[in-house]
Each structure stands twice: as structure tokens, then as C-alpha cells.
Design an enzyme around this catalytic site. Structure first.
Site, PDB file in Angstrom:
ATOM      1  N   ASN A 167       0.871  -1.182   0.000  1.00 28.75           N
ATOM      2  CA  ASN A 167       0.000   0.000   0.000  1.00 28.75           C
ATOM      3  C   ASN A 167       0.907   1.231   0.000  1.00 28.75           C
ATOM      4  OD1 ASN A 167      -1.776   2.066   0.502  1.00 28.75           O
ATOM      5  ND2 ASN A 167      -2.401   1.341   2.535  1.00 28.75           N
ATOM      6  N   TRP A 168       0.973   1.887  -1.128  1.00 27.82           N
ATOM      7  CA  TRP A 168       1.879   3.053  -1.249  1.00 27.82           C
ATOM      8  C   TRP A 168       1.308   4.303  -0.589  1.00 27.82           C
ATOM      9  CZ3 TRP A 168       5.263   3.803  -6.248  1.00 27.82           C
ATOM     10  CH2 TRP A 168       6.149   2.719  -6.354  1.00 27.82           C
ATOM     11  N   LYS A 169       0.042   4.233  -0.188  1.00 28.99           N
ATOM     12  CA  LYS A 169      -0.613   5.400   0.437  1.00 28.99           C
ATOM     13  C   LYS A 169      -0.412   6.639  -0.454  1.00 28.99           C
ATOM     14  CE  LYS A 169      -0.160   3.100   4.840  1.00 28.99           C
ATOM     15  NZ  LYS A 169      -0.017   3.167   6.284  1.00 28.99           N
ATOM     16  N   HIS A 176      -9.454   1.170   5.179  1.00 18.48           N
ATOM     17  CA  HIS A 176      -8.169   1.329   5.854  1.00 18.48           C
ATOM     18  C   HIS A 176      -8.351   2.277   7.032  1.00 18.48           C
ATOM     19  CE1 HIS A 176      -4.032   2.433   6.662  1.00 18.48           C
ATOM     20  NE2 HIS A 176      -3.674   1.348   5.987  1.00 18.48           N
ATOM     21  N   GLU A 227      -6.705   4.669   8.008  1.00 20.51           N
ATOM     22  CA  GLU A 227      -6.480   6.083   7.667  1.00 20.51           C
ATOM     23  C   GLU A 227      -7.710   6.679   6.972  1.00 20.51           C
ATOM     24  OE1 GLU A 227      -2.755   5.355   5.707  1.00 20.51           O
ATOM     25  OE2 GLU A 227      -1.911   4.805   7.654  1.00 20.51           O
ATOM     26  N   GLU A 269      -5.078  -4.916  10.645  1.00 21.18           N
ATOM     27  CA  GLU A 269      -4.046  -3.906  10.837  1.00 21.18           C
ATOM     28  C   GLU A 269      -4.289  -3.167  12.156  1.00 21.18           C
ATOM     29  OE1 GLU A 269      -2.163  -2.751   6.794  1.00 21.18           O
ATOM     30  OE2 GLU A 269      -3.817  -1.395   7.186  1.00 21.18           O
ATOM     31  N   GLY A 283       2.973   2.142  10.814  1.00 20.28           N
ATOM     32  CA  GLY A 283       3.987   3.188  10.697  1.00 20.28           C
ATOM     33  C   GLY A 283       4.729   3.489  11.993  1.00 20.28           C
ATOM     34  N   SER A 326       3.736  -2.250  10.252  1.00 19.92           N
ATOM     35  CA  SER A 326       5.181  -2.333  10.476  1.00 19.92           C
ATOM     36  C   SER A 326       5.788  -3.672  10.054  1.00 19.92           C
ATOM     37  CB  SER A 326       5.518  -2.033  11.940  1.00 19.92           C
ATOM     38  OG  SER A 326       5.193  -0.681  12.250  1.00 19.92           O
ATOM     39  N   GLY A 362       2.971  -1.185   4.205  1.00 21.62           N
ATOM     40  CA  GLY A 362       2.997   0.239   3.886  1.00 21.62           C
ATOM     41  C   GLY A 362       4.405   0.677   3.505  1.00 21.62           C
ATOM     42  N   GLY A 363       5.075   1.334   4.432  1.00 21.68           N
ATOM     43  CA  GLY A 363       6.393   1.934   4.171  1.00 21.68           C
ATOM     44  C   GLY A 363       7.386   1.026   3.457  1.00 21.68           C
TER      45      GLY A 363
HETATM   46  P1  13P Z   1       3.286   0.303   7.561  1.00 20.78           P
HETATM   47  O1  13P Z   1       3.754  -1.002   6.950  1.00 20.78           O
HETATM   48  O2  13P Z   1       4.013   1.492   7.058  1.00 20.78           O
HETATM   49  O3  13P Z   1       3.242   0.198   9.064  1.00 20.78           O
HETATM   50  O4  13P Z   1       1.768   0.510   7.081  1.00 20.78           O
HETATM   51  C1  13P Z   1       0.864  -0.534   7.195  1.00 20.78           C
HETATM   52  C2  13P Z   1      -0.366  -0.174   6.466  1.00 20.78           C
HETATM   53  O5  13P Z   1      -1.118   0.699   6.884  1.00 20.78           O
HETATM   54  C3  13P Z   1      -0.646  -0.878   5.208  1.00 20.78           C
HETATM   55  O6  13P Z   1      -1.942  -0.652   4.766  1.00 20.78           O
END
Ligand code: 13P
Length: 262
Positions: free
Chosen positions: A17-19, A108, A110, A178, A184, A223, A244-245
Site C-alpha cells: 500500500n503506497w498510500k 483502511h 487512515e 491492521e 507506521g 510495520s 505500507g512503508g
Molecule cells: P506500515 O507497513 O508502514 O506500518 O503501514 C501498514 C499499512 O497501513 C498498510 O496498509
């Protein structure tokens, strides 16, 4: 019929997920990723990247040029519940589909916190996604406060019930657990905590969807890094990861895929 007995472990999925990250300059990461996925390394999992909508078409073009549509799936990060209309800034499920996405992340944390998305809204979006022929990756997860007050299973159970419409199958639905506090932050739940939540989700899915529920993929997200992927992916009922990251750089993402290297 116990949840345990019906498991034929589904093929895992590692989705990135590149957000709100990525411009055309980052296509080189996809080029590097595809080169490895099409090379000698073999991974016993499906692989997907969910970039910002602006990069779906260029990624699809690159993927076609590298003849890698089987190796790398593409997904969106959200869609509107309606098929079209006056919704400035939104994107429809069919637009994602036509930009070559095969899936969309919905609910998600967010989106739930930044945009006030409720389970009811998420469910309507899932219905729109399935109708357009996309699979839905539906996210659930507790806040730190909810974890500390012992409400984790209650919270994720309620999100799961409220966010999934009838008609979800193992082919069109993926669940992502999640924990909000793990996203993050560099923090992850213990493998016991992950196992407890994934088993509870599996049981709830089997209760509602029968065999389809036993074959639905349940991803862990929050994470996930090359250093912890192997341990997390070995937890029962963890059928991959939503990253994510660490999905932004091909090398980090490949380090996570290594958990399924053959
Ligand atoms: P991180 O891997 O950066 O913690 O993010 C997880 C996430 O929200 C994937 O959707």
C-alpha cells in the site's frame, strides 16, 4: 465443523500500500520489482502493489511492456460507493478497474480516521467494488486504547460484521488485520496476539461464509519489514501481508516476499 479442520491454507498475498506516496520517478521501483519477480526467484505467493490512482495506468503500462501481468497485480486504495456522479475528488470502482486494478483496499484505518468512514460506508464501497469486478481488501484493526482495555476481539469482530456484505467469497474478498497502533510505528503485536486475532477472524468468517470463509485470505499489516516478515507470516491463519512503508522500495518489498521464497 471446526475452523481448524476446514483450513486448506489459501495462497498467500503480499500487497504493498503506497498510500499518498509515489510519482512517475518511482516507477523504477516497479521495474526493479518486476525484474526479480520474472527472474529466477520463485515466491509461493501472489504479489500486488496499490499505488496512488495516478500511477495505476503507468504501472500497468510498464507491467505490460515487461510481460508481467501474472507476476504483479495492481490495486486501488479506495473507491466511492456510487458508480459515477458529482463527487469531486473521488474515484469509482469501475475507473480503477479500467486503469487495470484488480482489487481495491477499503476501510483502511487512515480512511476511517481521516474521512470518518464507518462500517456502513465501507460495506457500501465493498458492494460497489464487487459489482465492478474488483476484489476488496477490507481492513479492520483496533486502536491502542482498545487494545489496552481488552476490547480488540470485540472491535475487530464488529468491524468485520459491519463492513462485509453478503456475497463475499474467497475469490473476491481479502481481510487485512491492521492494528492501528502498529501502522507506521515500528511496533508489532506479539505472534501470540496476531494468532489470537487471526483465529477469531477465521472463525467469524467460517461462521458467516462457510467454506468460502475458510479459504479467504487474512493478511496481517502494521510495520511489516524484511526483519520480521518471516516470523509474522508463519503465524497460523496469516495468509500474507499488507505492507505500507516497506513496499515503497523494491529491495525492502523483496525482503518481505522472501518469507515465501521457494
Ligand atoms: P506500515 O507497513 O508502514 O506500518 O503501514 C501498514 C499499512 O497501513 C498498510 O496498509
Amino acid at each position: 465443523m471446526s475452523a481448524q479442520k476446514t483450513i486448506k491454507a489459501p495462497r498467500p498475498l503480499i500487497a504493498g500500500n503506497w498510500k499518498m506516496n509515489g510519482t512517475p520517478a518511482d516507477l523504477k521501483q516497479i521495474r526493479a520489482l518486476i525484474a526479480k519477480l520474472s527472474g529466477k526467484s520463485r515466491y509461493a505467493c501472489d504479489t500486488m502493489i496499490c499505488p496512488p490512482a495516478t500511477l495505476l495506468a503507468p504501472m500497468a503500462e510498464l507491467r505490460a511492456k515487461m510481460k508481467a501481468s501474472r507476476q504483479l497485480a495492481l490495486g486501488g486504495q479506495d473507491c466511492h460507493a456510487n458508480a459515477s456522479g458529482a463527487h469531486t475528488g473521488d474515484i469509482s470502482a469501475d475507473m480503477l478497474k479500467q486503469a487495470k486494478a484488480s482489487a481495491v483496499i477499503l476501510g483502511h484505518s487512515e480512511r476511517r480516521s481521516d474521512h470518518g468512514e464507518t462500517d456502513k460506508i465501507v460495506k457500501a464501497k465493498v458492494e460497489a467494488a464487487l459489482k465492478a469486478g474488483l476484489s476488496a481488501i477490507i481492513c479492520v484493526g483496533e486502536s491502542l486504547k482498545e487494545r489496552k482495555s481488552g476490547d480488540t476481539l470485540k472491535v475487530v469482530g464488529k468491524q468485520l460484521r459491519g463492513s462485509l456484505p453478503d456475497g463475499c467469497t474467497s475469490a473476491n474478498t481479502v481481510i487485512a488485520y491492521e492494528p492501528v497502533w502498529a501502522i507506521g510505528s515500528g511496533l508489532t503485536p506479539t505472534t501470540e496476539q496476531v494468532a489470537q486475532v487471526h483465529l477469531a477472524l477465521r472463525k467469524a468468517l467460517v461462521r458467516r461464509f462457510g467454506d468460502e470463509g475458510s479459504n479467504m485470505r487474512i493478511l496481517y499489516g502494521g510495520s511489516v519489514k524484511p526483519s520480521n516478515a518471516q516470523e509474522l507470516m508463519a503465524v497460523p491463519h496469516v495468509n500474507g501481508a499488507l505492507v505500507g512503508g516497506a513496499s515503497l522500495k523494491a529491495n525492502d518489498f523483496l525482503g518481505i516476499l522472501a518469507a515465501y521464497k521457494q
